[in-house]
Each structure stands twice: as C-alpha cells, then as structure tokens.
Scaffold this motif. Structure first.
Motif, short mmCIF file in Angstrom:
data_model
loop_
_atom_site.label_atom_id
_atom_site.label_comp_id
_atom_site.label_asym_id
_atom_site.label_seq_id
_atom_site.Cartn_x
_atom_site.Cartn_y
_atom_site.Cartn_z
N SER A 169 1.02 -1.32 0.08
CA SER A 169 0.03 -0.01 -0.04
C SER A 169 0.59 1.41 -0.16
O SER A 169 0.17 2.35 -0.11
CB SER A 169 -0.94 0.07 1.07
OG SER A 169 -0.30 0.26 2.36
N ALA A 173 0.32 2.60 -7.83
CA ALA A 173 -0.49 1.48 -8.79
C ALA A 173 0.45 0.51 -9.59
O ALA A 173 0.14 -0.77 -9.55
CB ALA A 173 -1.59 2.13 -9.33
N ASN A 200 -7.17 -3.57 0.12
CA ASN A 200 -7.38 -3.64 -1.26
C ASN A 200 -8.04 -4.92 -1.60
O ASN A 200 -7.48 -5.89 -1.64
CB ASN A 200 -5.76 -3.32 -1.99
CG ASN A 200 -6.14 -3.07 -3.32
OD1 ASN A 200 -7.04 -3.59 -3.94
ND2 ASN A 200 -5.37 -2.10 -3.94
N ASP E 172 -6.02 4.65 1.45
CA ASP E 172 -6.07 3.31 1.39
C ASP E 172 -7.17 3.15 0.23
O ASP E 172 -8.09 4.03 0.06
CB ASP E 172 -6.53 2.71 2.77
CG ASP E 172 -7.81 3.06 3.05
OD1 ASP E 172 -8.55 2.72 2.53
OD2 ASP E 172 -7.77 3.83 4.38
N ALA E 173 -7.04 1.93 -0.13
CA ALA E 173 -7.77 1.33 -1.22
C ALA E 173 -9.25 1.74 -1.19
O ALA E 173 -9.91 2.01 -2.12
CB ALA E 173 -7.64 0.07 -1.60
N ARG E 176 -10.13 5.16 -1.33
CA ARG E 176 -9.95 5.70 -2.54
C ARG E 176 -11.22 5.41 -3.30
O ARG E 176 -11.90 6.22 -4.15
CB ARG E 176 -8.72 4.74 -3.32
CG ARG E 176 -8.31 5.42 -4.29
CD ARG E 176 -6.70 5.07 -4.71
NE ARG E 176 -6.55 3.59 -4.61
CZ ARG E 176 -5.35 3.06 -3.78
NH1 ARG E 176 -4.60 3.96 -3.34
NH2 ARG E 176 -5.33 1.94 -4.00
N GLU E 177 -11.97 4.19 -3.15
CA GLU E 177 -13.10 3.86 -3.77
C GLU E 177 -14.09 4.81 -3.49
O GLU E 177 -14.83 5.37 -4.30
CB GLU E 177 -13.45 2.51 -3.25
CG GLU E 177 -14.25 1.68 -4.29
CD GLU E 177 -13.41 1.14 -5.47
OE1 GLU E 177 -14.04 1.26 -6.85
OE2 GLU E 177 -12.36 0.71 -5.43
N ASN E 200 -2.59 5.14 -11.33
CA ASN E 200 -3.47 4.17 -11.13
C ASN E 200 -4.56 4.21 -12.60
O ASN E 200 -5.33 5.05 -12.63
CB ASN E 200 -4.43 4.47 -9.94
CG ASN E 200 -5.20 3.15 -9.40
OD1 ASN E 200 -5.73 2.59 -10.32
ND2 ASN E 200 -5.45 3.01 -8.00
#
Ligand code: ATP
Ligand code: ATP
Ligand code: MG
Ligand code: MG
Lengths: 266, 310, 263, 263, 266
Positions: A169, A173, A200, E172-173, E176-177, E200
């Motif tokens: 992390s 990407a 993720n 963090d993922a 991000r979403e 990304n």
C-alpha cells in the motif's frame, strides 16, 4: 537444500483462539477465532482502524493478547531461523546498510555471517531478481525495489509463516501490479504460508486462498470467504473474481464510509 | 632530598620577600625546593591553599580566607606587608572625571562608586573603613580583576579606588587618575598582607613551616634594607630591583619597571611579625558586614605560635 | 474564442540558498568599515581596535611562537574535557533513551543541571579537582556533558520504532538491536548535537582558564580584557571563533563520511 | 499433529517513559545522601555544604526579603536582555529563512559569533554600554541572540514546502504566505529554540553580573564564591536552576496552548 | 449564483504548446503538445519519474517551461478567484487551521472574509458532505476526509481548471473507492475542467474523458486515448473499460518495470 514450508512436507499451522485485545480499555479486537493452515495465504480485510495490524502483531508475538492465545502446532521447516516473519508496509530497511547488509542483518545473530550466509543471500536475491542490486543503498532504490528487498530478507530466514501488513500500500499502482505478479510467482514456485493484511480488495482476491473480513472497531470476524481458482490462474477482469470483489465491497462499503468519517478525538 | 614546596604569589612588589628568598637561595639553604604558582587575585590563592595546590601564600585577609579558616582549611601564620607612617603606602585614587567634578578628597566620596575586585576583598574593607571614617555612603562595584578596575577608573566608569603605591604612583604619574588621599591616614598600621598556609601545615608540619618562615623573613629583611630603609648603596638597590623585575612588570623594559618597583616599596614586616590588632579589626569588620559567619574568631584564623604578635 | 494568454508564473521563492563567498564579502566589508572608522576617527580607540592592528597582533603571536604556547594548553583542555564530557554524555543519553528507570531518574536531574552557570562552580571545582588541569578538564567536561545527554537521548528517541520492531520480529537479541539499529539510527542526531556541545566547550575555555591558568587562549583573552587591550582581546576572540568554525566544519566532514547513507 | 505451543512474546521495550515522581525521588535520595555524608563527616565541609544549611540559607533569604533584592534586578536583566536578543534573533532568523541574500550574508557571521565566549566581551560591553545596566542587557541580549537566530531559521527551513506551494497556487500574496503559512509553521521550532535561548540567558546572568553589579543572583553567587561560602553558593545555584526549570515549564505550557493543533 | 465552468457557458481552454523542460540539464519533458478542452477531465498516466507532476506544475504556473508555453483562452467563470487550482497528493492542509479556516485561507486575500465567505464555505462544505466537520482540525480527520477538505477548498475559489496530482494515492484502497464516487458525483452535478495525474489505471479509466499516456523520462506524449461511456455510467467490471485498462497496462508495463528498477544515483 533449504525449502520453504510447503503444504505437505512441513505442516506448521497457526490457531487463533478467542483473541480479544484492548488498548487502554478501548476494545480493538473481540473474540477472534481463526485457523491458518500451512501452505495457504489468508487475506485479512476490514475498514480502517478495525485492528488488522494489531491482529497481525498478536499473531507474530509482538503484542500480548489480553484474552485468548495464538498457538502454533507442528514443526518449523528445516533451516528455519524465525518461524513467524514480517514484511512491513514501510519496508523497514536499515538505511545505513546495503541490500545485502540488510539481509545479512537477520542472519548474523544465527552465526550465519560467513560463506553459509553468502549462499543464502545469493539465493534470495536471485529469487527476488535483485542480484544486480547487492551493493545498493535503500535510498537509491524505488519503493518497489525496497519492498522486494524486504521480501528477500523475509525469505532468508526461511519462515514457517510470512506475516504481511499491507506490503503494497505504500507503492504506486503500477508498481503494486508488478509486485503482485512477483508474489504470485514466488508462491507458485515454492508455496509458503502467509497472512496478508490489506485494504485493497483487488489484492485480496488476487493473492488470498481465503479472505477473512473484519467488522469495524472493535474488530470481529464477520466472514471467511474461499476464493476459487488457483493463484497462478487468476487474471484481471475474470468475471468470477470481479463478482467476488463486488460482493466484498458490498459487505464493507458502509463500514468503510463510517470508519472514514470518524473523528480522531484527542 | 629537599622538601618540595609550592608558594602562591601575585606579581606584586609586596610579594618580593618570597622572590628574594628564592633568588638568593635562602629557601635552598633551608632545604626547601620552592616552586611558584602565580595568581591574578588573592581569593583563588586561598582556595588553592585549601585544595592543597599550594603550600604557602602571601595575600591580604579576605572574606574567602576567613571562611576557609573557619572550615579548618587555612591558617594565617605571619605578617607580610604593613602600612607604616612615613613610608608611602596605599593610595586613594579618583578618576579624572570625578576629580574634575569635585572628588578631590575622601570627604567628597558620598554617593560615589568605589571599585573592588570582589565583595569581601581587601579593597572592600579599605573602602568601608574610609567611608565609615568620613561618614559617607559609597556603592561598591565588583570588577573581579585589578586590570579591569584600572580600565574602569581610567574611563570614568567608577569614581574611586585604593591601591598599593607601585601601581598607583604609575597611574597618577601618567595623569590617568588623580590621587585624593592615603590609606594610612584612615588605617594606621594596617596589616595589608599576611602569610598563610593550610591548617595541616600549620599544625603538623612545624619544621617545614618554620624553615619557610625563616627564609621568607630573610628575604623580607633584604628587601627592606634595599628599598625601604635604603641602607644599601645604589648598586645593591639596583641588584634588588633587577631581581624583583624578573617577577614583577617582567613585560616592561627595566627602566620603566624600576621606577614603579622603587616607588612602590612598602615595609615588609620585620621577622614576619603580625599585627593582631589590625587582624582583629579586619575580622570584626567582615563579621559586621555579614560577609563571614558570626561564630568566627581570630583564634580560628591565626596560628600565633610561629611569629611574634604585635 | 478570445486570444490566448500565457499562464502567468507564480511559483519559485521561499528557498533561500547560501551562496559561497557572500559571507566572506560581509566579513570583508565589516572589517574594512572598522578599519576606515578607526583610522578616520569616527570610531574611538576605546570602542574598537583597528582591524589591521588585530591582524598584526595575530601575526606577532604566530611569529613569536606564543600562539602555540597559548593554543596547545587550550586545545588539550578542550580535547580532554570534551572527550570526557561527550563520551559520558553519550553513554548516559543512550541509557536514558533505552531504560525507563534511568530516564525517570536522570531526565529531571539533567534538566536541573542545565541552567547552572559553570563559572559559579569554579571555586568548588578547584577544591574537588585541584587548581591545575583537573578543574579545567572537569569544567569543560561538565559543560559539554549536559547538552550531549539531551541531544543523545533525543536522537535515540527519534530512531524509527518500526526498525526496532523489525529487529524484534526477526528475533535479534537486545544487544544486536541496540548495536545495529539504535546506535546507527541515533548517530545523525548525536553528531549534530556534538556541534553545539563543542561550541559550548570552546566558550567554556575562558571560564576554565579564569582560575590559575597562565597560558591558554582563554587566559590570554582574560588578561587582555582586564588590561583593556582591545587588540589582543580581539585577536583571542578571533582565534576562538576560528576554532569554533573549524570544529563545526570538521563535524560536517564527519557527517558526510559517516552518514553517506542519508539522501 | 504435535501439541500446540503458544507463540512467544518478543515485542515491547525500547519505549522508555518518564515516570513522574521518580525524578523527585532521585533528588530526595541525592540530598539525603549529601546530608548524611556531611553530618557523618565522610563528605568534608569544603566539598559540599550541608543541604539543610542550604535550605536554611534559602529560607533566610526569603524571610529577610533579600531574595527579592537579588531576584528583581536579575529578572529585570533577564527580561530586558532576553526580550531584546530573542526578538531581534527571531526577526533576523526569519529574514535568513526567507531571503537568499540575507542568508548568504549573515549565516557565516552568526556561525562565527556563536563560539565567542560572552565573558570575553564583558570589558568591551562595559565600554560600549556603560558599567550599569546597559552592558548587562547587552550581554544577555547578545547571548540569547545567536541561538535564537540559528533555531529560528532552522524552523523556517523546516516549514513544509508543499504548504507554501499550495499558498502560491491559490495566488496568496507573499505577505499572506509569510504571515499565514511560514510563521505558524515555524512556531514549534521557534518555541523549542526558546528553551535553549532562555537557559543560556540564565547562565549568562552570572557573567553579566561579574562587572559592577552589587545586587542580583549572579552577583550573590559570585560573592558567595569569593567568600567560599558554599551554603550561599548552592542557594544561588538552586535559585538559578529553579528559574531554568520554571521557564522551561512555562514554555511547555505555551507550547500546549499555541500548538494544540499538533497531534 | 456562482457556477463551475461548464462545457458550454464558460469555455476556458488550456493549450500546451511544444513544452520542453529540463532540471539542471536533464530533460524531463520533451515537446508536449496537448489540448485541454473545457468541461472535460484529462487523465495523465505514465511510469514513475516521467514528469507528470512537473507537467502539472507547468500547467498551473508553478514552474516556468524551458521551451514552449501553456496558454489559456476564453474567460474564467464568473466569481472565479483562481483560474488554475490544485489538489495535492498530500492534501496540503494547514494543520493549525480548522476545516473552515483552511477554506477561508484562500478567500481572505480576495476580501471574502465576512458573510460572503461564510456562504461560500457553507456551500462547498455541503457539496463535499463536510458540513458536520467545520470546526475539526486536520489531525482529527482521516486521510479521506482531509482530501475532501482539500477538494472543498479548491471548489471554494470556483476554478476554471482543477489540477489534481495523484489526489487519491495517499489513501487506502477503500477510501480511494469512496472518493472516486464522490468525484464522479461532484462532476456529474456540476461539470468542471480537470487535469488528473495518476499512476492508477483503474482511476484513469474511471474518471478520465481522455487519457494521455507519457513515455519514460524524458516524458513524451505517446498516445491520447478517448474513454467511451459517460462518467456516471461507468461501473467496476465493465468489460469494455477492463479491456481499455488492460490495453493501457500493456502499453506501460515494460516501461513501469524499467522505471521501477532504476537506481537513484547520488
Ligand atoms: N499501540 C497502540 N496504543 C493505543 N492504541 C492503539 C495502538 N495501536 C493501535 N491502536 C488503536 O487501535 C485501533 C486499531 O489499530 P490498528 O492499527 O490495528 O488498525 P488497522 O486495522 O491496522 O488500521 P489501518 O487500516 O488504518 O491500518 C485503532 O483505533 C488505533 O488507534
Ligand atoms: N525540483 C526539481 N529539481 C530537480 N529535479 C526534479 C525536480 N522535480 C522533479 N525532478 C526530477 O524530474 C523527474 C520527473 O519528476 P516528476 O516528479 O515530474 O515525475 P512524476 O512523473 O510525477 O513521478 P512520480 O510518478 O514518482 O510522481 C524526476 O526524475 C525527478 O527526479
Ligand atoms: Mg494497519
Ligand atoms: Mg508525481
């Protein structure tokens, strides 16, 4: 030859037995019961602050659980110097040691400073495709290379279980993509037991044999999901995996949002 | 083998007795192997005696010396330099500015500043005695070092000071400062400096201490004969001045230094006798000012068994 | 569409860089000003010495060999006292950084010792350590000790804890962790603390030489000061200042060598 | 499967925490030891004063009102000199942090001034500023100036450059950026630099009061030293030490208030 | 009312005209020619160190190009205080100011300290769903919330163009979403012009109307790809977008690997 713990030859299993943990009274983990069988990668996902890192620290003995216990059963693989070995999010390389110095650090205490150590270093560097970077200092390396060094260092002690706390992390990407391929390659050539904490979901469905979903703090085990397909056969865009990822996100979305909006009150 | 001794000294003419005894071999004759240790002020010498870094010292009675004596670390055993009517003694000086503004005699000292090296030094004592006699109030400016005081006096930062003649006459002669009186007029028979040693030497090293005092007295007698009573011929005087010049004003050419040395000669006590009256007065003054403990007595300070008490 | 304008530049600035030579220029200008002023008379001779006279004094010190008479004892005192104070300071600082009990006991003590003026303790030091070199060493050692302790335990505190956890996670022994992780990690902070400690040591030379030192740069300065001999006073100050700049440069060199691993 | 073992604990440690009270304990033990030693005689009365006598001296100072006679002038000198030195130091430090030319010119000068012992300049200061309060203010101002400059420009250098670029990218004026970004960002560094500057100011009180001060804690200590009056010497040192701990605590309080935004 | 630059009503276009830039002799960007039409989001992707951030700094006027020029044509929208406005990767919030203080910072210099400023702050906080966090200090906020504050601050000056430099890569993922959804929502309700730099590819195919692909350093423009589908209709797992992402990764994979393995020599 030294070999990593495979599922058959070296069965060391970990059992988490009703783990509960508090920080100064605040419950962080509640009644976690988990089984980590040898040769498999278990991914742990959950919203921010739910206690994933704490759980990993408990597994590796860096923290003592308030209640319950982590048990290991079976023998560590031959030549194992450190059964439970971490790979950290921020690499944790000593900036004043070269790549090989960082690896020899974990061998020196076991009297493996000389030719034996040399062999191990050459072996793990080759496996992580770092042989050309032996003498480089961490500051000269990109983030992806640094994490490769940390993985090589973890491999050098031939661990029974690798404990990975969001190892990708801190990377961008594209590098993340490259390193996922590397990890899959490493596991395919020589399967290892792993506990892989991540935020993720794409990583989780790509690298996990099973995925444990934690709830918000205090973290409880909500679900453990089996991922279909062998690690080496998983492809981006695979509809089955995409659906699984969607399902996971559906499970976690509201909690992630709530965790994000929480004020850190001081 | 000779007994090794360390003697503390200031580079002042008033310490000449030690220099003469050394140069003329009187110490060696007594079986003493003397080494000098030079200081820039009286007070550190007292500490050095207490710490065992020096065996004998010659200096004025300071608050520090009395305190150390009270702690059983130092003892005055003999006299060295004394004010004597008829012989040029310590001078009272004023800065030229203050003099021009009317400070022409100690009577005018009221409200003026008076330089001292440190609180509890002999300068402090003299200033206080003069002020008491004239009934004036003065403020004391501690300036740590004689050199600093000279600078401050020259530039008019302080108004008045007292000092031994070999320094004072040179300053007045150069018209850098003005003289407004003599200390002897206020403190007749003032025991300016004394010989002192550690309590241990005084009590347990009698032979050594007596030997030192014998040589020291001989040196003092030579000095008095040459420069105070002037019973020697010119050649004898010159020889004495040359001897002292090795230690005092060594960085000045002989002609210049000689004048200061001759000008500054004050009587050294004959046979190192000690004026107990003056010592008592000094101790009383220190006590009255609260500079030393009230419990102190002259018996604590002085070991009278070595020399004659006046 | 209207005509196109070039996007205006609005970055840059806020990143001052020290230009070599400019500092020298300032020195030269200041010295020339002082020279002019003292020659022309608008700076009195009690206010400042003529820089050329100071230079002559320095040259004379050098040629007569008296520079070494004064410099050698001072450097010896600085070296012996500094090495004592700094090495004990580092040891105590590391102990404070590592052990809770040591920290609890010693930090308040060090904090209380810090603002004590060392000159005040001179008479005491003479009794404790003698009037000769002992008390001078002790004074400089004491003066360099406290800042070294403070900077050292700060440096140990600043060692990245994840590196230490890493060492523990690989089962390194306590001693290995201290030797291979804590000490190298604290080195940058310790070295930069040394700069201050040594500067303080140089400053304390004068205090140390107040009692019973015939030779030494500090004694030379004190004597010049009490005689209001401004040329010699400034010559001595220039020597100390040069000594300070020199040691700071030497530490910079050591940092470059030892800390090559820093970006 | 063989029997299961519990994973051994191997973390913890390397995080010493200062425990309140433990420091006090060390002080108490040291004082009691000294008391015992001086009473029993295995510490000579030349080596250390009896702590109870020091305490009596302090009580006497307080009751007789002489504490204030000495403390007020010292505090005044510290305040006036400190405020001058620190405020000019902060101004110069900020200028060095902001302007290339100022940095180039002044950094080497400050580096050269740093290791100059302030006591050495005392005679000069007396000539420049007179033997009364002027020279004392100047000495303390000069002594606090150099460390303040160094810590201030270090603090300005450490202000996060991305915050400054952000300000520029929103078109804030130069003055706004300095006032709203650079200065608040440098505040933590400036405050922690103040600790050192003020401690140095306290230490310099003794030097400042060497020339021509009848009253003041420094003068009191010097007098006690010259009288070899250890009780008073230690009483004075205790007062200065307490003053240092007190100001450091006050700055800690200011930090808590002003830097509440820090985690 | 104040309105963001829409495609029709406020056409301010940016043109990059043969931009070349060097750092102390080393070429970083070479001959970049780009058009950024109003109301569209242009994503810029490329391997590490290829000059993406530099390009964005050049566009915003924080750096001066060695050759070529960045030109803007057309009028800025009404009420625009700062035509070219950044959102930074590390949020760049002043830690000593509250959420509203951080926003008022960029208004104060325009004399909008009072009630007018209050209105703007309330408006942008509402749009980023931060109204409940007005008085919070940055240290109390999670990374996602901090970036929302930074976006609110950027909206407050009603920019003609938003310049976003990897705005989500420090998160963090899961966060991000969440923030991607937020950005899509913001754009859908009121379209803005944006230049969005990212590593990304998933972000790029989710947020970009067009994607510019740069080569390794010195960065040259390799390709500009149109993304089909309207922003609001894009879904994770959409096979067309997955294919596009695969194609982009194919274009960049080798270069990303080479960039990762580069030694930073000092
Ligand atoms: N050493 C500690 N002392 C006190 N509280 C702690 C400590 N470590 C973690 N916490 C708290 O425990 C909770 C769980 O922390 P942990 O780091 O395990 O969460 P996480 O799931 O790893 O979070 P993230 O997703 O942000 O990495 C958090 O609220 C955190 O603030
Ligand atoms: N201010 C600067 N001075 C000198 N070199 C610089 C500067 N800024 C960037 N560089 C160099 O220019 C190159 C491009 O940098 P830039 O930050 O624009 O790349 P990037 O594409 O944003 O990289 P990343 O993907 O890591 O964010 C890099 O090699 C970098 O080291
Ligand atoms: Mg975590
Ligand atoms: Mg970038």
């Amino acid at each position: 030859m030294r070999g990593l713990s495979g599922p058959r030859d070296c069965p060391m299993d970990l059992t988490l037995d009703h783990i509960t943990h508090r920080y100064s009274g605040m419950p962080v983990l509640q009644d976690i019961d988990l089984q980590i069988p040898a040769g498999e990668i278990l991914c742990i996902v959950g919203p921010s602050g739910c206690g994933k890192s704490t759980l990993l620290r408990l597994i590796g003995g860096l923290e003592r659980p308030d209640e319950g216990a982590v048990r290991m059963a079976g023998a560590a693989p031959e030549g194992c110097l450190n059964p439970l070995t971490y790979v950290f999010q921020d690499f944790a390389l000593l900036p004043w040691r070269t790549v090989e110095g960082n690896i020899s650090l974990v061998l020196e205490d076991h009297g493996l400073g000389g030719r034996k150590g040399e062999e191990i270093i050459a072996d793990v560097l080759a496996r992580t495709r770092l042989s050309g970077f032996r003498k480089a200092l961490p500051r000269q390396l990109s983030g992806g290379m640094k994490q490769r060094v940390a993985i090589a260092r973890a491999l050098a002690v031939n661990p029974a279980v690798m404990l990975l706390d969001e190892p990708l992390s801190a990377l961008d990407a594209q590098t993340r993509e490259l390193l996922m391929d590397d990890l899959v390659g490493l596991w395919t050539r020589q399967p290892f037991t792993g506990v892989y904490v991540t935020h993720n979901l794409a990583e989780a469905v790509r690298l996990g044999h099973r995925i444990a979903v934690l709830s918000r703090r205090p973290g409880r085990l909500r679900e453990v999901i089996e991922v279909p397909r062998a690690l080496e056969d998983r492809r981006a865009g695979d509809p089955e995996l995409e659906a699984l990822q969607e399902r996971l996100w559906g499970l976690m979305r509201d909690e992630a949002m709530a965790a994000d909006q929480e004020l850190v009150d001081v | 083998a000779n007994t090794k001794l360390t003697v503390g000294a200031l580079r002042f003419t008033s310490h000449a007795a030690s220099f003469v005894a050394f140069e003329r071999g009187y110490f060696a004759d007594e079986g003493l192997d003397v080494e000098f240790k030079f200081f820039e002020a009286a007070q550190p010498m007292a500490v050095a005696i207490a710490s065992g870094d020096a065996d004998f010292g010659v200096t004025s009675i300071t608050g520090g010396l009395i305190s150390l004596a009270e702690k059983g670390a130092a003892k005055v055993i003999a006299g060295a330099l004394m004010e004597e009517k008829g012989i040029d003694g310590q001078m009272i000086l004023a800065s030229n500015e203050a003099h021009a503004a009317g400070l022409t005699s100690p009577k005018a000292l009221d409200g003026k500043s008076f330089a001292v090296t440190q609180a509890g030094s002999s300068f402090h004592y003299m200033g206080a005695k003069i002020a008491a006699a004239e009934g004036v109030n003065i403020s004391y400016k501690p300036l740590q070092k004689v050199g600093a005081i000279i600078g401050a006096l020259k530039s008019g930062q302080v108004d008045a000071w007292t000092i031994v003649p070999h320094i004072g006459k040179a300053l007045v002669g150069a018209k850098a400062v003005s003289q407004i009186g003599m200390v002897a007029d206020y403190l007749p028979d003032y025991q300016v400096t004394t010989v002192f040693t550690s309590a241990n030497n005084a009590a347990n090293e009698r032979a050594k201490t007596e030997a030192f005092l014998r040589a020291f007295s001989k040196g003092a007698a030579d000095f008095n004969a040459a420069l105070v009573d002037k019973t020697l011929d010119a050649a004898g005087q010159e020889e004495m001045v040359k001897l002292i010049h090795k230690y005092v004003y060594e960085d000045q050419p002989y002609e210049k230094a000689a004048k200061s040395i001759i000008n500054g000669a004050m009587r050294l006590n004959k046979d190192s006798a000690l004026n107990m009256g003056s010592v008592q007065d000094q101790v009383d003054w220190f006590k009255s000012e609260g500079l030393v403990k009230d419990s102190i007595t002259t018996e604590m300070l002085v070991d009278p068994s070595y020399v004659q008490m006046m | 569409m209207s005509e196109a304008r070039v996007v205006p530049f609005r970055g840059g600035g806020f990143r001052p860089v020290a230009k070599r030579g400019a500092g020298l220029l300032v020195f030269v200008v200041l010295i020339l000003l002082a020279e002019w002023g003292t020659r022309a008379g608008w700076i009195g001779n009690l206010t400042l010495p003529r820089p050329s006279d100071v230079a002559l004094t320095l040259v004379d010190l050098w040629q007569s060999g008296r520079l070494w008479t004064h410099l050698v004892p001072s450097l010896t005192r600085l070296a012996v006292g500094g090495v004592m104070g700094i090495s004990i300071g580092i040891a105590v600082g590391v102990a404070i950084g590592l052990f809770s009990h040591v920290r609890a006991g010693l930090v308040p003590l060090v904090a209380a010792l810090f603002p004590i003026p060392k000159i005040a303790l001179l008479p005491l030091f003479v009794i404790w350590f003698g009037i000769d070199e002992g008390s001078k060493y002790a004074l400089i050692a004491f003066g360099t000790f406290t800042p070294t302790v403070v900077s050292t335990y700060g440096a140990v505190d600043n060692v990245d804890r994840t590196l230490i956890r890493m060492g523990q996670s690989f089962g390194l022994s306590w001693f290995s962790i201290v030797r291979k992780i804590v000490l190298p990690g604290a080195l940058p902070g310790i070295l930069s603390g040394l700069r201050v400690s040594i500067a303080i040591g140089i400053i304390l030379l004068v205090a140390a030489e107040m009692l019973g030192a015939e030779y030494g740069i500090g004694a030379y300065i004190l004597q010049a000061g009490s005689l209001y001999d401004l040329e010699r006073l400034f010559a001595g100050v220039v020597i100390l200042s040069a000594l300070g700049v020199l040691t700071s440069w030497a530490i910079g060199l050591a940092e470059k060598r030892l800390l090559r691993w820093r970006s």
